[in-house]
Design a protein around this motif. Sequence first.
Motif, short mmCIF file in Angstrom:
data_model
loop_
_atom_site.label_atom_id
_atom_site.label_comp_id
_atom_site.label_asym_id
_atom_site.label_seq_id
_atom_site.Cartn_x
_atom_site.Cartn_y
_atom_site.Cartn_z
N TYR A 97 0.82 -1.22 0.00
CA TYR A 97 0.00 0.00 0.00
C TYR A 97 0.85 1.27 0.00
N GLN A 98 2.04 1.19 0.59
CA GLN A 98 2.90 2.38 0.61
C GLN A 98 3.58 2.61 -0.72
N GLU A 99 3.86 1.51 -1.43
CA GLU A 99 4.68 1.64 -2.63
C GLU A 99 3.87 1.76 -3.91
N ARG A 100 2.59 1.37 -3.87
CA ARG A 100 1.86 1.36 -5.13
C ARG A 100 1.67 2.79 -5.64
N GLY A 101 1.48 2.89 -6.93
CA GLY A 101 1.50 4.18 -7.62
C GLY A 101 0.42 5.15 -7.18
N GLN A 102 -0.78 4.63 -6.87
CA GLN A 102 -1.88 5.55 -6.57
C GLN A 102 -2.59 5.10 -5.30
N ASN A 103 -3.23 6.09 -4.66
CA ASN A 103 -4.08 5.77 -3.52
C ASN A 103 -3.28 5.05 -2.43
N ASN A 104 -2.03 5.47 -2.22
CA ASN A 104 -1.24 4.75 -1.23
C ASN A 104 -1.59 5.17 0.20
N ARG A 105 -1.48 4.22 1.08
CA ARG A 105 -1.85 4.44 2.47
C ARG A 105 -1.10 3.45 3.34
N ILE A 106 -1.16 3.67 4.64
CA ILE A 106 -0.53 2.72 5.56
C ILE A 106 -1.60 1.77 6.08
N GLU A 107 -1.54 0.53 5.65
CA GLU A 107 -2.57 -0.43 6.07
C GLU A 107 -2.01 -1.84 5.97
N THR A 108 -2.15 -2.61 7.02
CA THR A 108 -1.78 -4.02 6.98
C THR A 108 -3.03 -4.85 6.68
N PHE A 109 -2.86 -6.15 6.46
CA PHE A 109 -4.02 -7.02 6.29
C PHE A 109 -4.86 -7.02 7.57
N SER A 110 -4.22 -7.09 8.71
CA SER A 110 -4.96 -7.08 9.99
C SER A 110 -5.79 -5.81 10.13
N HIS A 111 -5.18 -4.64 9.82
CA HIS A 111 -5.95 -3.38 9.87
C HIS A 111 -7.18 -3.47 8.98
#
Lengths: 250, 250
Positions: A208-222
């Motif tokens: 989620y941090q590295e993808r080109g768009q709509n990046n965010r901090i999120e784990t699977f658990s979150h």
Amino acid sequence: MLHNEILDLLSHHRSIRHFRNQQLTREQVDTLIQAAQHASTSTFSQQYSIISLTQPDAKKELAEITGHHWLQNSGHYFVVVADQYRNLQIAQANDVDPYILRTADKFFAGVFDATIATENIMVAAESMGLGGTIMGSILNDTSRLIKLLKLPELTFPVLGIALGYPASQPELKPRLPMSEIHFDDTYQLSSNFKADLSRYDQLVSNYYQERGQNNRIETFSHHIISELGRNREQRADLIKNIREQGFILK
Amino acid sequence: MLHNEILDLLSHHRSIRHFRNQQLTREQVDTLIQAAQHASTSTFSQQYSIISLTQPDAKKELAEITGHHWLQNSGHYFVVVADQYRNLQIAQANDVDPYILRTADKFFAGVFDATIATENIMVAAESMGLGGTIMGSILNDTSRLIKLLKLPELTFPVLGIALGYPASQPELKPRLPMSEIHFDDTYQLSSNFKADLSRYDQLVSNYYQERGQNNRIETFSHHIISELGRNREQRADLIKNIREQGFILK
């Protein structure tokens, strides 16, 4: 892992929500329906139907139902329906008691048929250079959708499919470790489940941090925890509405 | 119709029930699981698990449950399970109320995920020169299957998949006319439904008479009518057993 053109296609699926402004042709649509029709169906009873949304007004209403307004920019939209109504016509034409078609068992057979057909459409579309998203959010308001599609008794909407020419190609999302999805003989999360999940959470967070768009901090658990915060009333009428379509779920 | 290698594969699916005596390798099995894992899942929540039956005793018991003893000769057998138990572990580890996982909505999300993964396994297997049958008959006795697979709460078996190297290649079964499966905008059997069905009945009858093995006189209408003669008690405990696994279907 083994490789061939088809395996590589299956392992590179990503959901596409941004489309170029180009509609699918009738030949493309017919080819997708043909692929759907050749999937397995339960007891070869072909207990599903597919409805194309062609009218902008109908797509707008579905956008409201699902909350996903981007679907109006898709190149084609299908709703796949569990369908015992067509076979009901055969029962009635032959004066046979159709009770079995109303059972939970036959309701699920229709759901399986519709879902398997849906995945065949997605795989076929991707093989044609298209992309899309399978949408469970059509179930947000099944009463309204049943009216919109004029669904008769013994049918029920299952999944939507938005398709089109991809305007962007998202990164591939990492999946759970195979050892936590696939077991031999009995269900058993591995003894490393916590460590596996923690490593996987990190992988998803990196994605989620590295993808080109709509990046965010999120784990699977979150992500799972945020799902648990859903409104409990959403789709609370699902079973009631299935029953209102004539299925006996008891 | 458009053609490519993948479309042609999808349109040539037939169920295979006769297998050569050869087990799948671990690499083949892992490749199939990888294909399953890359299918779409509802809200990316990966709500399914896959269990391989490796023990002859377990296959024998499943043969009894399904009534399909030929499955014991398959080269590999999977049971695909709707699974909210794994995500329950995440909820509990984070002290979050898991109520949502018990809803009908999340039960169906698991069913969709399991069914879509099942079809990816079938397509992947066929691309590898294997064949097989997706089996809803594992639901004949879900209490017994749940015990056999030691399925925990918030899981439920969905479909079985018997795979292997085909010992014979059945003819392709004709499907319903596309115009009776696919509609624009609203559900509507065509005004030619009776004539279409009558022609299709003839096609199916020709198929059963002409195919190499197990030929019989049967139309599609006969087939549906014979389905309606099923024992009404069969699988009558489906909803009860789903509830006993902890899902709230109300």
